[in-house]
Structure formats: C-alpha cells, structure tokens
Design a protein around this motif. Structure first.
Motif, PDB file in Angstrom:
ATOM      1  N   ASP A   3       0.794  -1.215   0.000  1.00 38.99           N
ATOM      2  CA  ASP A   3       0.000   0.000   0.000  1.00 38.99           C
ATOM      3  C   ASP A   3       0.832   1.274   0.000  1.00 38.99           C
ATOM      4  O   ASP A   3       0.416   2.291  -0.525  1.00 38.99           O
ATOM      5  N   ASP A  44     -14.525  -0.602  -8.007  1.00 41.33           N
ATOM      6  CA  ASP A  44     -14.252  -1.360  -6.784  1.00 41.33           C
ATOM      7  C   ASP A  44     -15.509  -2.090  -6.319  1.00 41.33           C
ATOM      8  O   ASP A  44     -15.443  -3.229  -5.866  1.00 41.33           O
ATOM      9  N   LEU A  46     -16.774  -6.568  -6.100  1.00 41.76           N
ATOM     10  CA  LEU A  46     -17.325  -7.315  -4.966  1.00 41.76           C
ATOM     11  C   LEU A  46     -18.369  -8.327  -5.406  1.00 41.76           C
ATOM     12  O   LEU A  46     -18.943  -9.032  -4.573  1.00 41.76           O
ATOM     13  N   PHE A  84     -25.186  -2.629  -2.381  1.00 37.74           N
ATOM     14  CA  PHE A  84     -24.710  -1.241  -2.275  1.00 37.74           C
ATOM     15  C   PHE A  84     -25.529  -0.312  -3.173  1.00 37.74           C
ATOM     16  O   PHE A  84     -25.219   0.865  -3.304  1.00 37.74           O
ATOM     17  N   ARG A 140      -7.754  -3.290   3.956  1.00 34.92           N
ATOM     18  CA  ARG A 140      -7.963  -1.911   4.411  1.00 34.92           C
ATOM     19  C   ARG A 140      -8.834  -1.137   3.419  1.00 34.92           C
ATOM     20  O   ARG A 140      -9.773  -0.441   3.805  1.00 34.92           O
ATOM     21  N   ARG A 141      -8.517  -1.281   2.122  1.00 30.32           N
ATOM     22  CA  ARG A 141      -9.300  -0.569   1.103  1.00 30.32           C
ATOM     23  C   ARG A 141     -10.746  -1.076   1.087  1.00 30.32           C
ATOM     24  O   ARG A 141     -11.692  -0.303   1.004  1.00 30.32           O
ATOM     25  N   LEU A 142     -10.898  -2.393   1.174  1.00 30.52           N
ATOM     26  CA  LEU A 142     -12.250  -2.971   1.163  1.00 30.52           C
ATOM     27  C   LEU A 142     -13.064  -2.424   2.333  1.00 30.52           C
ATOM     28  O   LEU A 142     -14.210  -2.005   2.175  1.00 30.52           O
ATOM     29  N   MET A 165     -14.952   0.984   2.738  1.00 33.08           N
ATOM     30  CA  MET A 165     -16.284   1.216   2.170  1.00 33.08           C
ATOM     31  C   MET A 165     -17.346   1.404   3.250  1.00 33.08           C
ATOM     32  O   MET A 165     -18.478   1.766   2.944  1.00 33.08           O
ATOM     33  N   LEU A 206     -17.467  -5.708   7.289  1.00 33.65           N
ATOM     34  CA  LEU A 206     -18.011  -4.738   6.331  1.00 33.65           C
ATOM     35  C   LEU A 206     -19.532  -4.682   6.445  1.00 33.65           C
ATOM     36  O   LEU A 206     -20.127  -3.602   6.513  1.00 33.65           O
ATOM     37  N   ARG A 241     -21.974  -1.239   7.884  1.00 37.42           N
ATOM     38  CA  ARG A 241     -22.764  -0.405   6.974  1.00 37.42           C
ATOM     39  C   ARG A 241     -24.018   0.031   7.710  1.00 37.42           C
ATOM     40  O   ARG A 241     -24.564  -0.717   8.516  1.00 37.42           O
TER      41      ARG A 241
END
Lengths: 325, 237
Positions: free
Chosen positions: A3, A210, A214, A222, B92-94, B97, B133, B137
C-alpha cells in the motif's frame, strides 16, 4: 507493504515516461541535430515536428487507451485474462480496414474512421449477444463467450476477404501487427480527445469499479445495478480501444499485460491500478516503438513486435510469481 | 418494518420463490431455514435488491423496494453473501467502504490481516472481513447468508454476538442457517422455506412447541444438560 509508496511509484513511472518521450523525440532511424530541429529549421525540424512528435503523441495516447481499456474490461468481466480483443475490437476493426482496402483503396486517409467504426460495431454486437444470453444480471462469462463468437465470425470474414483480394494483404498485415510508422498529427485530434476524456471518465468510475469487483450480490446491496455498470465500463473500453486502433493498428497485447503489471505495483484497488496503467501503458508502447525504430536502423520494425517481445516474458514472470504466492 | 407480500421470483418457467408473504419487524432476528435449493439465498437476494424484476411487493416502511434510488438503496440493506468474492483489494481498502469496519475487524483480533490482499486470505479470515463490512454499513435490514459456514467455534461465537448486538440496537436481522440448533440459539423467529414456498413462519417458541422441525425435516429432538447446568436442544437424524 504494497500500500505504501503508491505516489512514489507513480512519480517514478511519470519520470520514466517523460524520459522515454524525450528519447522518442531525440532518437530514430536517422540522426538529427536537435538544436536546429528545435528551432524548426531544415529537414531536421520537419522530422522532429512532423514525424517524431505525432509519432510520440500517438504512442502515448494508444498506450493510455489500451491500458485503460484493459483495466475496464478486466473489471467489467471479472476475468483477468480479458483484454480489449475479447470484446471483438481487433477483429471488428481489422475486418473494417480490410473491407475498406478492398473496395475503396483510393480513400486511404479514411482508414482510421473505418477501423474505429468496425471496432465499435463489433463491440456493440458482443454486448447485444451478451445481453440476450446473460439473463437479467448480465453475467460476465456471457460477455466473454459472445466475444469469442464475434471474433470467430470476423476472423472468418477477414480470411475470406484476404483470399479473394491478396493485394490488400500487405497493407492489412502492417495494420494487424500495429505500429506508428505512418501516423500524422491530423489523425490524432479526434481519437486523442476521446481517449483523454474517456480516461478521465474511467478515473471517476473507480469507486464503482471497486464495488463491481465485490460481485453482483454485494454490488446490488450497495445499490448498484451490476449489469448496467458492466455494460457502461465495457462501452467505455470499446471507445478507448477503437480510438487507439484507428491510428495504431492492432496493438492489442498492451491492454492485457499493462493492467497486470499495474495491479502488481498498486497493491490492488481500481483507482491506483488505473493511474499506474495510464502511466505504464504509454511507457511500454513508447519503449517498444523506440526499439522498433532504432534496433535495425535505418530500417524499422513494427512496434507491435517489440511490444510482444518486452511484454510476454514479463507477463509470464508475473503469472509464475502469482502461482507461487 | 419490511412487508413482503405475494413475492415471486422466476427464471423462465421455474419459480425460485413462489408467493411469499411475511413481515419482518425491527429488533428481531429471523433465522432462515430450508434444504439446499429451497430458496434461502434467493429470498435474501430479493430483499437486498439483487433482482430488479419481481412480482408481488417488498415494502420498506411502506415504500416499494424498486422505487428507491441508488443512493437510498445503499443505506437500505446490508448483505453478507454466502459465496464471498475475492476482489484484488487490500483488506484496508475494502473495509474503507464502511466507516468503522476496520476497527470492527481489529475487535475480532484480526488486525494482522489489515494490509493483506483479499485473495490471499483464508476462508475464515475472508468471512470475518466481509462480516465486519456488513456489520458496519448503516442499513435497515442486515442479511447474512450462512455466515458461519467456514468459521471455527471461536469466530462463530463472535459472529452470533454481533448479530445479537444488531438486534438489541433495534435493527432487523435475517440470517440463513444450515444447522437448526445454531439457528435456535440465535433467532427470535424462524422462517422455513421449502421448494421456494413459505413452509413455516413462527416464533422460536412456537417452532419448538409445535415440533415444526420434526414435521418439516423429519428430525428427532435430543435434549441435553451441559456441564454448566444449561439445558439445550439438538436435532438429530
């Protein structure tokens, strides 16, 4: 670990890209006196501004376009073996070019438009078949299968035309290998504008990309409509790749290999991968073209040849590395 | 409240779900049971906007699901799918969200995988990442499709604790289970699907007292007393 330092990687690539562009302007099949060329004097000035500048710009633009198209197609199909070729771009453009050479050989200057139209038409056929066969959610495998079918059809048509009219094969073979030997500045304006606008649009869609990574269930939860998004990303890829094909010929391999190298460097994530691809694609194409022009001076090889020679070993290296991880 | 009425989903001539009607209330955990192919996943998908064409209605507080905009749908339902994707993103990126999802994963004791890429995770680790995740949400309905399938005992306990916490915060939670005993240890109400139709919809207590598991699945009940003196029920073949 992967990263950190994404900014540094992008900066290094940007510097390399500028250096490669400078080299592409300074070196070629003949030596020129840069000082007088830069003042626009004599034949050296003509070589620099009328030949090498458009050629360099063409290499950068097509590298951007094909690399971004590769990222978009791989995301849209969820298949990292996909590339712009898979949605019929190359065979469609190739067939249109051959058709044009057979019937209107005198209208040589309109070839780029034929290539663009052929690429878009083939991609549209792929989307249409895929939407008819993919059910309501637009399964990604249906896009690939439709691409294989349309490619097979256009390749058969290409073989038919080239058997009937062997004279056009010479021009066609240069087109099919891909390169920038005959690019003129005036050819670049429209496709260049499309490529820059579409690349910017692709960057804006990176969050959506992105989300689509998923899978359909999560992307739907989403709020996205995965089928619509896949179609939109693939349409953007078709626009990018057709624009590039119109002046560079079938330089397909960069669209497959660049996203892999970029995602290896970026540590994943659509925006990072896309940014690195937009730098790496032009770099790869510029280096291939530079080698193509200088390796067998004063003669030239098509850039597509070196693209494969540079890209394939690295691609295989990445595949082996990934398999061992 | 989420009111499902006359819901049918079909592909071609085959019904995946047929005429399902039930209401899901806030502050309840609903366990979804049924054999393979009974429609559990399809039902969860239909509640989370996977299908844009369905017959019947799915009303979120009186408003039809398909009339919500994309932005609104995003905060309507949160999902943990049964088949988890393997996107080429770092954990981390996932988790970026959803606010707080990274912290949630740390609370599971998994901070060490934060900078791993999702494809490199084990099955159980990936399950917990997507659970974090889904939990963080903000949504009206939380749907978990077989969240425990690839988990060991410790993470099952954490998953169930998180599910109960959502219920105690007043959310609507629906969880599909393979294991009836696990379902009974978590749920307030039980939904049983069979061949795409609603076979039973009753409270946990009614499910036990009316011997629904015995009738629908042909199972026998075994009662046990644990070493700590707690009574429990398991179902056996």
């Amino acid at each position: 670990m992967a990263d950190c330092g994404i900014g540094r990687k992008a900066a290094v690539l940007a510097v390399l890209l500028v250096l490669a562009a400078a080299a592409s302007l300074a070196y070629g099949s003949t030596d020129i006196d840069l000082a007088s060329a830069l003042r626009g004097e004599g034949p050296d000035g003509i070589i620099l501004f009328s030949i090498r500048l458009p050629r360099t710009a063409a290499a950068v633009l097509s590298g951007m376009a094909l690399a971004a198209a590769g990222v978009l197609i791989q995301t849209a199909t969820g298949n990292d073996l996909a590339s712009p070729n898979i949605i019929g771009m190359n065979s469609g453009a190739g067939f249109a070019v051959l058709l044009f050479l057979s019937f209107f050989p005198e209208l040589f200057s309109l070839l780029p438009i034929a290539a663009f139209a052929g690429g878009i038409a083939a991609a549209a056929a792929v989307f249409l078949i895929s939407s008819l066969t993919g059910g309501r959610t637009g399964r990604s495998s249906s896009l690939i299968l439709a691409g294989i079918a349309v490619n097979a059809l256009f390749n058969a048509l290409i073989s038919t035309l080239s058997s009937l009219d062997p004279d056009v094969m010479g021009s066609y073979s240069a087109f099919s290998i891909g390169g920038f030997a005959s690019v003129r500045g005036s050819q670049l304006a429209v496709p260049g504008a499309i490529i820059i606008a579409s690349s910017a649009a692709a960057l804006l869609f990176s969050d959506v990309m992105d989300a689509i990574m998923l899978g359909d269930e999560l992307a739907s939860s989403f709020g996205y409509r995965p089928g619509h998004i896949r179609a939109m990303l693939a349409a953007l890829a078709a626009l990018l790749a057709s624009s590039a094909v119109s002046f560079s010929g079938l330089l397909g391999f960069v669209g497959l290999v660049t996203p892999h190298i970029a995602s290896h460097l970026s540590g994943g994530g659509s925006r990072r991968t896309l940014v690195l691809s937009l730098l790496l694609g032009p770099l790869l194409v510029l280096l291939s073209d530079l080698l193509a022009r200088t390796a067998v001076r004063p003669s030239e090889l098509p850039a597509g040849v070196f693209m494969a020679m540079l890209g394939v070993p690295f691609f295989i290296f990445l595949l082996i590395r990934r398999a061992r991880r | 409240m989420i009111a499902v009425a006359g819901l049918s989903i079909r592909t071609g001539s085959r019904f995946l779900l047929e005429d399902i009607s039930l209401d899901l209330e806030e502050g309840h955990i609903y366990a979804l049971l049924g054999d393979n192919g009974s429609g559990k996943t399809t039902f969860i998908r239909s509640l989370t906007s996977y299908f844009h064409s369905y017959s019947g209605s799915i009303l979120y507080d009186g408003r039809e699901l398909r009339t919500f905009s994309r932005k609104e749908r995003k905060t309507l339902h949160s999902l943990l799918p049964q088949l988890l994707p393997s996107p080429d993103l770092t954990v981390r990126r996932l988790l970026s969200m959803a606010d707080g999802a990274a912290e949630k994963l740390c609370s599971f004791g998994l901070e060490r995988i934060m900078d791993s890429r999702v494809p490199a995770l084990s099955g159980g680790e990936r399950q917990m990442v997507f659970l974090a995740l889904a939990l963080m949400r903000s949504a009206r309905l939380y749907a978990f499709d077989e969240p425990e399938a690839s988990l060991d005992q410790r993470f099952r306990g954490k998953t169930e604790a998180e599910i109960r916490k959502l219920r105690d915060e007043g959310r609507t939670v629906i969880v599909s289970f393979h294991d009836i005993s696990r379902a009974l240890s978590v749920a307030d109400d039980i939904i049983v699907l069979s061949g795409g139709s609603l076979a039973a919809f009753q409270s946990r207590d009614a499910f036990l007292s009316e011997r629904t598991a015995e009738k629908l699945f042909g199972l026998s009940r075994a009662q046990y007393i644990g070493e700590d003196g707690r009574e429990g029920i398991i179902f056996i073949e």
